[in-house]
Scaffold this motif. Structure first.
Motif, PDB file in Angstrom:
ATOM      1  N   PRO A 136       0.669  -1.231  -0.082  1.00  0.00           N
ATOM      2  CA  PRO A 136      -0.160  -0.005   0.092  1.00  0.00           C
ATOM      3  C   PRO A 136       0.707   1.483   0.110  1.00  0.00           C
ATOM      4  N   GLU A 137       2.106   1.280   0.909  1.00  0.00           N
ATOM      5  CA  GLU A 137       2.911   2.518   0.787  1.00  0.00           C
ATOM      6  C   GLU A 137       3.263   2.732  -0.681  1.00  0.00           C
ATOM      7  N   GLN A 138       3.779   1.577  -1.365  1.00  0.00           N
ATOM      8  CA  GLN A 138       4.351   1.867  -2.791  1.00  0.00           C
ATOM      9  C   GLN A 138       3.261   2.227  -3.639  1.00  0.00           C
ATOM     10  N   GLN A 139       1.951   1.538  -3.515  1.00  0.00           N
ATOM     11  CA  GLN A 139       0.982   2.302  -4.334  1.00  0.00           C
ATOM     12  C   GLN A 139       0.815   3.613  -4.232  1.00  0.00           C
ATOM     13  N   ALA A 140       0.583   4.083  -2.873  1.00  0.00           N
ATOM     14  CA  ALA A 140       0.340   5.599  -2.460  1.00  0.00           C
ATOM     15  C   ALA A 140       1.549   6.269  -3.091  1.00  0.00           C
ATOM     16  N   ALA A 141       2.880   6.019  -2.970  1.00  0.00           N
ATOM     17  CA  ALA A 141       4.125   6.526  -3.317  1.00  0.00           C
ATOM     18  C   ALA A 141       3.983   7.021  -4.992  1.00  0.00           C
ATOM     19  N   GLN A 142       3.444   5.677  -5.616  1.00  0.00           N
ATOM     20  CA  GLN A 142       3.537   5.751  -7.047  1.00  0.00           C
ATOM     21  C   GLN A 142       2.362   6.892  -7.544  1.00  0.00           C
ATOM     22  N   HIS A 143       1.213   6.681  -6.985  1.00  0.00           N
ATOM     23  CA  HIS A 143       0.251   7.739  -7.111  1.00  0.00           C
ATOM     24  C   HIS A 143       0.509   9.232  -6.908  1.00  0.00           C
ATOM     25  N   ALA A 144       0.945   9.305  -5.970  1.00  0.00           N
ATOM     26  CA  ALA A 144       1.597  10.565  -5.578  1.00  0.00           C
ATOM     27  C   ALA A 144       2.754  11.142  -6.756  1.00  0.00           C
ATOM     28  N   GLU A 147       0.463  12.002  -9.915  1.00  0.00           N
ATOM     29  CA  GLU A 147      -0.099  13.226  -9.894  1.00  0.00           C
ATOM     30  C   GLU A 147       0.685  14.200  -9.789  1.00  0.00           C
TER      31      GLU A 147
END
Length: 355
Positions: A136-144, A147
């Protein structure tokens, strides 16, 4: 030693050819056939995503026209998605056989949106090269990162892209194609950015991988047509004589970016019938020397494979086809050599073929 005025004049005249040589611009248009290179070919060179280093590699190869992968241009323009990029110029997700590797299915390879922000390899790469689920942390970082990149793209000035084009044009290199892949998830504003950058750089088409998503290719082709440009779809070993028929029927904004080597490896046939069939819808082609599948489908130094490169170039000259032929260096670089040396050999192969 004392020099007379006449001696000095002789020295000055002798220096003129040398100064002209220093200012000489590359010319890879041979008898009306524009030979170029996709800048992915320099991915193994140091700093290949640096605009000035890349330009030197191109000029040193004797190339006067290119299909430009996006990273060098976007980094030059100040893209925030530079962290994690390696020195190579492969761009997003491009493997040994192109995006996604040799024989990748349509649409394989990373896209130029979120994938571009993820950095080399992207999160989730396992030790053996297999893709592991992202945390989940990697997904959030990739999304950030995605964006952040989107926000930058929709606000950046075209001034640096204008400067990039001028630098390349002044060195004798024109940009005829730009590879920053649109995706179905992108907004019209993001599409507008891609085509605006391509046009600013001097390109007349944007390249991407052939997709089976008909709604996407309809939307994208129509968008390109409104911009008086085309999108040219590239395929790997899934290519056939009819592979592009559907997208070509959809929109005048859809075109072909034919990879002649992959076509030979996938069909065990010559791409010349396809070129004759669709010459007026081909935006550009890629040249590499691959074997047929029955022979192993390997990428080999030019002249050792089964791709009819000389015959393709001769046909282009004979029929006065105006689309460029881009060298794509994918064979194993010999020990002691480098991508510039090997690309120069491919340029000479083309020149000899058209002599």
């Amino acid at each position: 030693m004392d020099l007379t005025r006449r001696d000095l004049g002789k020295l000055a005249l002798a220096a003129i050819p040398a100064s002209k040589a220093l200012l000489a611009k590359p010319n890879s248009n041979f008898d009306g056939v524009q030979v170029g290179v996709i800048t992915y070919s320099y991915r193994s060179m140091p700093g290949a995503n640096d605009a000035e280093a890349l330009l030197k590699y191109i000029v040193d190869s004797g190339i006067s026209g290119i299909e430009l992968m996006a990273p060098a241009a976007e980094i030059y323009a100040g893209s925030p998605a530079t962290a994690g990029r390696g020195g190579g110029g492969g761009g997003q997700g491009r493997g040994p056989g192109g995006p996604g590797g040799a024989g990748a299915p349509a649409g394989a390879g990373a896209q130029a949106g979120a994938g571009a922000a993820a950095g080399a390899g992207g999160p989730g790469r396992g030790p053996g090269g297999g893709r592991q689920p992202m945390t989940p942390e990697q997904q959030a970082a990739q999304h950030a990162r995605a964006e952040e990149l989107k926000k930058w793209r929709l606000s950046v000035s075209m001034d640096k892209y204008k400067a990039f084009r001028k630098m390349y044009n002044d060195a004798g290199v024109h940009i005829y194609a730009f590879k920053l892949e649109p995706t179905p998830a992108m907004s019209d504003e993001e599409y507008d950015y891609i085509f605006h950058v391509a046009d600013t750089l001097g390109a007349n088409h944007v390249t991407l991988e052939l997709s089976n998503d008909t709604a996407f290719t309809q939307r994208l082709g129509d968008f390109a047509a409104k911009k008086n440009m085309v999108v040219a779809y590239h395929a790997h070993t899934q290519a056939t004589l009819t592979a592009w028929d559907a997208v070509l029927a959809q929109s005048k904004g859809n075109a072909i970016n034919l990879d002649c080597g992959h076509y030979v490896a996938g069909t065990s046939e010559s791409p010349i019938p396809l070129i004759r069939k669709h010459y007026d819808r081909i935006a550009s082609i890629h040249l590499k020397d691959r074997q047929k599948a029955s022979s192993g489908a390997a990428n080999l130094p030019w002249g050792q494979g089964e791709t009819p490169i000389k015959e393709i170039l001769t046909l282009m000259r004979q029929e006065k086809y105006k689309f460029p032929a881009s060298i794509e260096l994918e064979y194993q670089i010999p020990e002691g050599s480098d991508a510039v040396v090997e690309t120069s050999k491919c340029v000479q192969f083309c020149k000899n073929a058209l002599a």
